[in-house]
Design an enzyme around this catalytic site. Structure first.
Site, short mmCIF file in Angstrom:
data_model
loop_
_atom_site.label_atom_id
_atom_site.label_comp_id
_atom_site.label_asym_id
_atom_site.label_seq_id
_atom_site.Cartn_x
_atom_site.Cartn_y
_atom_site.Cartn_z
N THR A 177 15.66 5.65 -0.66
CA THR A 177 15.22 4.60 0.24
C THR A 177 15.42 3.24 -0.41
O THR A 177 15.91 2.29 0.22
CB THR A 177 13.74 4.79 0.63
OG1 THR A 177 13.61 6.06 1.28
CG2 THR A 177 13.25 3.69 1.53
N SER A 206 19.12 2.30 -0.40
CA SER A 206 19.55 1.91 0.95
C SER A 206 19.00 0.53 1.33
O SER A 206 19.73 -0.28 1.90
CB SER A 206 19.13 2.96 1.99
OG SER A 206 17.74 2.94 2.22
N GLU A 207 17.75 0.27 1.01
CA GLU A 207 17.15 -1.02 1.35
C GLU A 207 17.85 -2.17 0.63
O GLU A 207 18.08 -3.23 1.21
CB GLU A 207 15.65 -1.04 1.03
CG GLU A 207 14.82 -0.18 1.95
CD GLU A 207 14.74 -0.71 3.36
OE1 GLU A 207 14.91 -1.94 3.59
OE2 GLU A 207 14.50 0.11 4.27
N ILE A 208 18.20 -1.97 -0.62
CA ILE A 208 18.90 -3.02 -1.37
C ILE A 208 20.29 -3.23 -0.79
O ILE A 208 20.72 -4.35 -0.58
CB ILE A 208 18.97 -2.66 -2.88
CG1 ILE A 208 17.57 -2.51 -3.48
CG2 ILE A 208 19.80 -3.70 -3.64
CD1 ILE A 208 16.64 -3.68 -3.26
N ASN A 253 10.86 -2.49 0.42
CA ASN A 253 12.02 -3.33 0.65
C ASN A 253 12.47 -4.11 -0.58
O ASN A 253 13.50 -4.75 -0.54
CB ASN A 253 11.73 -4.34 1.76
CG ASN A 253 11.54 -3.64 3.08
OD1 ASN A 253 12.07 -2.57 3.29
ND2 ASN A 253 10.79 -4.25 3.95
#
Length: 132
Positions: free
Chosen positions: A23, A26-28, A105
């Site tokens: 996660t 993917s957020e970065i 995030n």
């Protein structure tokens, strides 16, 4: 949430097999980058670095070569640096990071999730776009 339940995508690679690490990656990658652009980079990146431990041992030139074309290269450098800090300095159990289902995030927010889970110390989460 109603919109997402009716129309949102539920088949993205980072939604299929969740972990804090996946996660986080993917957020970065998704920061200021379209989903359709991120998907092949995400898949290629995780093929080389499937765990935070493997990423923490990576060389910057290899990480940057996998990131090439995605833009905003500081994200890649910060991702690598943060992985090294998490694994070496804080000795957070790798299993928690690689197989947990919470998400965040940003690097500081992710670390606060770790602190909350491991040491059961509540941390205030501040939006990185906020000003003081």
């Amino acid at each position: 949430l109603d919109w997402w339940h009716k129309s949102g995508r539920k088949d993205l690679p980072w939604q299929k097999e969740t972990s804090l690490y996946k996660t986080w990656v993917s957020e970065i990658m998704l920061q200021q980058t379209q989903v359709k652009t991120v998907i092949p980079y995400y898949q290629k990146f995780l093929k080389h670095y499937p765990t935070i431990e493997k990423l923490s041992k990576a060389q910057i030139n290899k990480v940057m070569s996998l990131w090439a074309g995605l833009g905003y290269y500081r994200r890649a450098r910060n991702l690598l640096t943060t992985s090294k800090i998490i694994v070496k300095k804080y000795q957070i159990p790798i299993e928690l990071i690689n197989h947990h289902d919470k998400s965040s995030n940003d690097y500081r927010e992710l670390f606060k999730v770790f602190v909350d889970d491991i040491w059961e110390k509540k941390q205030v989460i501040i939006d990185q776009n906020s000003s003081f």
